[in-house]
Design a protein around this motif. Structure first.
Motif, short mmCIF file in Angstrom:
data_model
loop_
_atom_site.label_atom_id
_atom_site.label_comp_id
_atom_site.label_asym_id
_atom_site.label_seq_id
_atom_site.Cartn_x
_atom_site.Cartn_y
_atom_site.Cartn_z
N UNK A 115 111.06 -8.05 70.64
CA UNK A 115 111.95 -9.03 70.75
C UNK A 115 112.98 -8.07 69.24
N UNK A 116 111.40 -7.62 68.31
CA UNK A 116 112.67 -6.68 67.28
C UNK A 116 112.93 -5.55 67.36
N UNK A 117 113.20 -5.06 68.68
CA UNK A 117 113.78 -4.12 69.38
C UNK A 117 115.22 -4.41 70.09
N UNK A 118 114.80 -5.92 70.67
CA UNK A 118 116.32 -6.93 70.60
C UNK A 118 117.67 -6.41 69.97
N UNK A 119 116.35 -7.56 68.31
CA UNK A 119 117.17 -7.73 67.61
C UNK A 119 117.83 -6.09 66.47
N UNK A 120 117.63 -5.45 67.10
CA UNK A 120 117.96 -3.76 65.75
C UNK A 120 118.84 -2.63 66.78
N UNK A 148 110.30 -1.05 62.82
CA UNK A 148 109.39 -1.41 61.95
C UNK A 148 107.47 -1.65 62.42
N UNK A 149 107.13 -2.06 61.28
CA UNK A 149 105.48 -1.97 61.95
C UNK A 149 105.19 -3.36 62.31
N UNK A 150 104.57 -3.11 63.34
CA UNK A 150 103.00 -4.69 63.71
C UNK A 150 102.02 -4.75 63.44
#
Length: 323
Positions: free
Chosen positions: A254-259, A321-323
């Motif tokens: 999700x973060x990859x798609x948003x960024x 971003x680190x998860x």
């Protein structure tokens, strides 16, 4: 009027000095005091949650990769050898050094023959010789790590099924090594081989965790360590860990798609100066050829590359971003 070369020189020295101060300033005294107070609280607390957290922190501290524990030049050599091993390509340290040296000398020689300027040839050779192999190794490590993370929850679920059927943990590790292809099967095969030659399961897993340096596998090792200390249902614990890792992978996607839009903009902005330079050089090589012979233009171009690299680094950190 100040010389532009002196301005660039003193500006670069000032930035290097600031970075050195930031690197060697040491930890914050306030954070160190808070950490010690937290350790005292964990040591004297009767809460089960605090005890589990203390075991968790102890397990993390004991799993620091060995390549970074040793000070001096040997640690850097071991760290580089460890990175090459993580690629899964079988590359050796001598091959990496020869490739870096050959690329650097080749690029420096070509640019020197083209421009006749050592001021441009040496930095370009160092940049390509040190940077290109590093990028290739990073790409290979990332590709193998992504393949490992994708299949690792399947390995945990296979472990859960084996434990629920009554098999011991060492036998289930062998089942995972034989059933799952790719990096997961290879790493578990190495774990079982170390156990067969006399190492304990914790030592075998520790060696793999040191080599992989992945948060997902560290979670698995820490889970086993805490379960040995506190007891409980290992199959249920691993099932919960597999579910957490799947949700973590979904969050990363999700973060990859948003960024992705920001990353595409950064790639375009970073590539535009090189594209424009190549187009103008193709149209009028005499005009742009001065960048290879005039020392003032060479210094200006190197300064522009430095600032461009700094901007690319900042944009990369903004979308990481680190998860």
């Amino acid at each position: 009027m100040l010389n532009p070369q002196l301005i660039l020189l003193f500006g670069g020295l000032g930035i290097a000095l600031l970075l050195a101060v930031a690197a060697f300033s040491g930890p914050s005294a306030g954070k160190e005091g808070a950490r010690r107070l937290q350790q005292v609280r964990f040591r004297h607390s009767d809460s089960a949650v605090d005890k589990v957290e203390a075991q968790y922190r102890k397990a993390i501290a004991s799993r620091t990769p060995r390549a970074y524990r040793v000070a001096g030049s040997a640690s850097r050599t071991e760290a580089l050898a460890l990175r090459l091993h993580r690629t899964g390509k079988g590359w050796t340290l001598s091959q990496y050094l020869y490739a870096s040296l050959g690329l650097g000398l080749g690029i420096a020689a070509l640019i020197f023959l083209k421009s006749g300027s050592l001021l441009l040839a040496i930095p370009a050779g160092v940049l390509v010789g040190a940077g290109l192999p590093h990028m290739v190794v990073n790409r290979a490590i990332t590709k193998r790590a992504n393949a490992f993370v994708t299949r690792f929850p399947d390995a945990l679920e296979l472990l859960v099924r084996g434990l629920r059927s009554g098999l011991p943990i060492t036998e289930t590790l062998g089942v995972v090594a034989s059933e799952l292809p790719g990096p997961v099967g290879e790493e578990f095969k190495l774990v079982t081989d170390r156990i067969k030659v006399g190492k304990t399961m914790e030592e075998a897993l520790q060696d793999t965790a040191d080599r992989l340096d992945m948060a997902e596998f560290s979670f698995f090792c820490i889970t086993l360590a805490i379960q040995r200390e506190t007891g409980g249902n290992l199959a249920e614990t691993l099932a919960n860990l597999a579910d957490v890792l799947r949700k973590r992978a979904q969050m990363k996607l999700k973060i990859k798609a948003m960024s992705s839009e920001s990353k595409a903009s950064a790639y375009i902005v970073g590539a535009l100066p090189f594209i424009v330079f190549a187009l103008i050089y193709w149209i009028n090589p005499v005009y742009m050829g001065k960048f290879f012979v005039d020392e003032r233009l060479i210094i200006a171009g190197l300064g522009g590359l430095c600032w461009l690299g700094l901007g690319a680094f900042i944009m990369a950190k903004m979308v990481s971003f680190e998860i």
